[in-house]
Design a protein around this motif. Structure first.
Motif, PDB file in Angstrom:
ATOM      1  N   LYS A  80       1.224  -1.409  -0.012  1.00 17.41           N
ATOM      2  CA  LYS A  80       0.109  -0.157   0.028  1.00 17.41           C
ATOM      3  C   LYS A  80       1.051   1.273  -0.209  1.00 17.41           C
ATOM      4  O   LYS A  80       1.926   1.570   0.841  1.00 17.41           O
ATOM      5  N   ARG A  81       0.960   2.261  -1.118  1.00 13.31           N
ATOM      6  CA  ARG A  81       1.787   3.591  -0.602  1.00 13.31           C
ATOM      7  C   ARG A  81       0.205   4.631  -1.177  1.00 13.31           C
ATOM      8  O   ARG A  81      -0.285   4.763  -1.499  1.00 13.31           O
ATOM      9  N   LYS A  82       0.749   5.336   0.733  1.00 17.81           N
ATOM     10  CA  LYS A  82       0.056   6.449   0.306  1.00 17.81           C
ATOM     11  C   LYS A  82       0.616   7.810  -0.265  1.00 17.81           C
ATOM     12  O   LYS A  82       1.600   8.198   1.089  1.00 17.81           O
ATOM     13  N   GLY A  83       0.261   8.779  -0.596  1.00 16.78           N
ATOM     14  CA  GLY A  83       0.990   9.501  -0.847  1.00 16.78           C
ATOM     15  C   GLY A  83       0.431  10.473   0.144  1.00 16.78           C
ATOM     16  O   GLY A  83      -0.345  10.451   0.741  1.00 16.78           O
ATOM     17  N   GLY A  84       1.168  11.889  -0.120  1.00 17.73           N
ATOM     18  CA  GLY A  84       0.687  12.910   1.003  1.00 17.73           C
ATOM     19  C   GLY A  84       1.978  14.114   0.598  1.00 17.73           C
ATOM     20  O   GLY A  84       1.635  14.593  -0.672  1.00 17.73           O
ATOM     21  N   TRP A  85       1.109  15.223   1.410  1.00 12.74           N
ATOM     22  CA  TRP A  85       0.517  17.182   0.626  1.00 12.74           C
ATOM     23  C   TRP A  85       1.244  17.266   2.459  1.00 12.74           C
ATOM     24  O   TRP A  85       0.926  17.500   3.527  1.00 12.74           O
ATOM     25  N   ASP A  86       2.940  18.293   2.060  1.00 13.98           N
ATOM     26  CA  ASP A  86       3.348  18.992   2.941  1.00 13.98           C
ATOM     27  C   ASP A  86       2.742  20.273   3.423  1.00 13.98           C
ATOM     28  O   ASP A  86       3.089  20.973   2.305  1.00 13.98           O
ATOM     29  N   TRP A 141       3.270   4.629  -9.094  1.00 14.55           N
ATOM     30  CA  TRP A 141       2.480   4.758  -8.121  1.00 14.55           C
ATOM     31  C   TRP A 141       1.921   4.872  -6.984  1.00 14.55           C
ATOM     32  O   TRP A 141       3.008   4.543  -6.454  1.00 14.55           O
ATOM     33  N   VAL A 142       1.452   5.849  -6.699  1.00 13.64           N
ATOM     34  CA  VAL A 142       0.966   6.256  -5.098  1.00 13.64           C
ATOM     35  C   VAL A 142      -0.943   6.582  -5.035  1.00 13.64           C
ATOM     36  O   VAL A 142      -0.828   6.836  -6.145  1.00 13.64           O
ATOM     37  N   ASP A 143      -1.278   6.515  -3.659  1.00 15.70           N
ATOM     38  CA  ASP A 143      -3.164   6.514  -4.061  1.00 15.70           C
ATOM     39  C   ASP A 143      -2.634   8.126  -3.256  1.00 15.70           C
ATOM     40  O   ASP A 143      -1.981   8.458  -2.324  1.00 15.70           O
ATOM     41  N   LEU A 144      -3.229   9.109  -4.356  1.00 20.07           N
ATOM     42  CA  LEU A 144      -3.312  10.208  -4.383  1.00 20.07           C
ATOM     43  C   LEU A 144      -5.488  10.275  -4.461  1.00 20.07           C
ATOM     44  O   LEU A 144      -5.226  11.696  -4.583  1.00 20.07           O
ATOM     45  N   GLN A 145      -5.835   9.466  -4.028  1.00 23.21           N
ATOM     46  CA  GLN A 145      -7.569   9.767  -4.064  1.00 23.21           C
ATOM     47  C   GLN A 145      -8.065   9.705  -2.383  1.00 23.21           C
ATOM     48  O   GLN A 145      -8.379  10.611  -1.634  1.00 23.21           O
ATOM     49  N   ASN A 146      -6.682   9.170  -1.241  1.00 21.67           N
ATOM     50  CA  ASN A 146      -6.620   9.188  -0.066  1.00 21.67           C
ATOM     51  C   ASN A 146      -5.531   9.415   0.254  1.00 21.67           C
ATOM     52  O   ASN A 146      -4.716   8.687   1.409  1.00 21.67           O
ATOM     53  N   PRO A 147      -4.787  11.011   0.726  1.00 18.61           N
ATOM     54  CA  PRO A 147      -3.985  11.351   1.109  1.00 18.61           C
ATOM     55  C   PRO A 147      -3.746  11.581   2.270  1.00 18.61           C
ATOM     56  O   PRO A 147      -4.511  12.191   2.460  1.00 18.61           O
ATOM     57  N   TYR A 148      -2.601  11.703   3.075  1.00 20.17           N
ATOM     58  CA  TYR A 148      -2.533  12.027   4.564  1.00 20.17           C
ATOM     59  C   TYR A 148      -2.308  14.193   4.370  1.00 20.17           C
ATOM     60  O   TYR A 148      -1.295  14.269   3.539  1.00 20.17           O
ATOM     61  N   ILE A 149      -2.635  14.618   5.083  1.00 15.49           N
ATOM     62  CA  ILE A 149      -2.524  16.228   4.577  1.00 15.49           C
ATOM     63  C   ILE A 149      -1.588  17.028   6.057  1.00 15.49           C
ATOM     64  O   ILE A 149      -3.186  16.517   7.189  1.00 15.49           O
ATOM     65  N   THR A 150      -1.259  17.316   6.383  1.00 19.19           N
ATOM     66  CA  THR A 150      -0.101  18.158   7.610  1.00 19.19           C
ATOM     67  C   THR A 150      -0.796  19.287   7.968  1.00 19.19           C
ATOM     68  O   THR A 150      -1.463  18.906   9.835  1.00 19.19           O
ATOM     69  N   PHE A 151      -1.535  19.164   7.388  1.00 18.69           N
ATOM     70  CA  PHE A 151      -2.777  20.606   8.369  1.00 18.69           C
ATOM     71  C   PHE A 151      -3.707  20.043   8.123  1.00 18.69           C
ATOM     72  O   PHE A 151      -4.848  20.749   8.965  1.00 18.69           O
TER      73      PHE A 151
END
Length: 461
Positions: A80-86, A141-151
């Protein structure tokens, strides 16, 4: 399985065709779902900040990340690859402050905290579409539909919960260290940030070989060299290497023409004096002579100098404890300078450690909250206790555009020391100096309170 043969290859067309096939067949999703129940290998992307556009270096880094995830998939793992935004941090804040023409001090005055936060949230996702496009086109390949977002509140509360667990286990503690600090960004910098390409730049600074007068001696001085004359007002010790050979030399100060006896490392004679003057009688010297005679009077090992006391060079602020004596320092060399190192515990990591080991105090003042603070504030300015230099920035680069004085603080201090018979040599010196990657301004080494996690408690694991 048949593979299509390509003739007259057009790589852009092939890429579009492969990406379309992956999308239509949901190949990435099936590579994860199809291994339900298999051993897991979880990947959280070190999140990029979408307030800046992606570059080729992001492609390179993501290609390496992708290789490991695909390899683990081929080995039978469910990956499972989870994308995210800093979305936190100074890059976003600095960008918004630049756009609004404000500084940190203006928040809550010229702009409300709510409005400031709103503008930051808008700015931080400014280039998200470009990032998504790059991610897709490079086949990452990374999950951008359910990313973690730091704010996101859930994310922040999770981190607070984790910190609470560390605190309950006694693994969270507050410490005081000398750290690289950017006055223009208002934050400390990690060693990783200082090791980025371009962080160290060649600069020309005013350097001073200062004369530190021995206590109870009218004309005897230790010589110590510094590339940061503004730190001399924070000096509380001089460090010598016990194994190095030192000499006492009778000569004349080149600026005041006064007779002096100066102590420095024997190997630095050629740097400090013109050896063409060897053999010229001291009595033959006339003020202004280019060749200044000298005579070696005594020779010592560094260990013989340890413990000797001297007078404060720039007595604007008294020390907090024992101060103004010679201490040992195994980091002292004769590669540059005088073989004697000026110690300012508040502005150097080596200085701080050496002073602490020798029981030497620091030069400190009280800030608005009554806390001990160095003689330079967090904006990079001398504090009010610094007399005629109060309010001056220690680096001309910290002044607003067009407001820097013709003579920098270092130059003015050099002039003051020359006139007081406390400077033996003043010159420009080119050397490498660290800069803040966010602001392009020089950093300071500065005392900061910081919180740390006691990872050493688990180093054996």
């Amino acid at each position: 399985m048949k593979y299509k043969e390509y003739k007259g290859i057009n790589y852009a067309d092939i890429a579009r065709e492969v990406l379309q096939r992956w999308q239509d067949g949901k190949v990435f999703e099936r590579s994860v779902e199809g291994r339900e129940g298999a051993p897991s290998f979880t990947f959280y992307e070190g999140p990029p900040s979408a307030n800046g556009t992606p570059g080729i270096h992001h492609v390179m880094a993501r290609a390496v990340k992708d290789i490991f995830c695909r390899y683990k998939t081929l080995k039978g793992y469910q990956v499972k690859r989870k994308g995210g935004w800093d979305t936190h941090g100074l890059p976003v804040e600095l960008q918004v402050e630049k756009e609004l023409g404000i500084t940190k001090e203006d928040i809550g005055k010229k702009i409300s905290v709510e409005e400031y936060n709103k503008r930051c949230k808008e700015a931080v996702m400014k280039y998200k579409d470009q990032w998504d496009d790059l991610t897709e086109k490079m086949g990452y390949w990374v999950d951008l539909q359910n990313p973690y977002i730091t704010f996101d509140r859930n994310y922040m509360e999770t981190l607070w919960w984790l910190l609470k667990q560390l605190y309950d286990k006694g693994l969270l503690y507050e410490g005081f260290t000398i750290q690289p600090y950017s006055p223009k960004a208002g934050t400390g910098l990690s060693s990783h940030e200082l090791n980025q390409p371009g962080a160290y730049r060649e600069v020309k600074d005013t350097t001073v070989v200062a004369q530190f007068k021995l206590a109870d001696k009218d004309d005897e001085f230790f010589l110590a060299w510094t590339t940061t004359p503004w730190t001399l007002a924070a000096n509380t010790a001089l460090a010598v290497n016990p194994a190095i050979d030192y000499i006492k030399v009778a000569t004349y100060n080149p600026y005041t023409y006064q007779p002096v006896k100066v102590i420095f490392a024997k190997d630095r004679l050629n740097y400090l004096l013109n050896t063409k003057a060897e053999g010229i009688p001291l009595s033959d010297y006339k003020p202004g002579d280019k060749l200044i005679p000298y005579e070696i009077l005594e020779e010592y090992k560094g260990k013989e100098l340890v413990g000797i006391r001297y007078e404060q060079l720039l007595p604007y602020v008294p020390p907090t404890g024992d101060a103004f004596r010679v201490i040992e320092g195994d980091f002292v060399t004769t590669d540059e300078g005088t073989g004697i190192v000026h110690i300012a515990p508040t502005f150097g990591a080596d200085d701080f450690r050496a002073a602490k080991k020798a029981g030497i105090g620091a030069i400190l003042v009280k800030d608005e909250e009554g806390k001990d603070s160095p003689i330079v504030d967090k904006q990079g300015r001398y504090v009010k206790e610094m007399g005629e230099f109060a309010g001056m920035y220690v680096k001309n680069e910290y002044y607003p555009a067009g407001e820097a004085p013709e003579k920098s603080l270092d130059v003015l201090l050099a002039i003051k020391l020359k006139e007081a018979n406390r400077a033996f040599k003043v010159e420009k010196y080119e050397h490498s100096y660290p800069h803040c990657w966010r602001t392009d301004k020089p950093v300071l080494y500065y005392p900061l309170d910081s919180w740390f996690i006691k990872t050493t408690a688990f180093k054996d694991r």
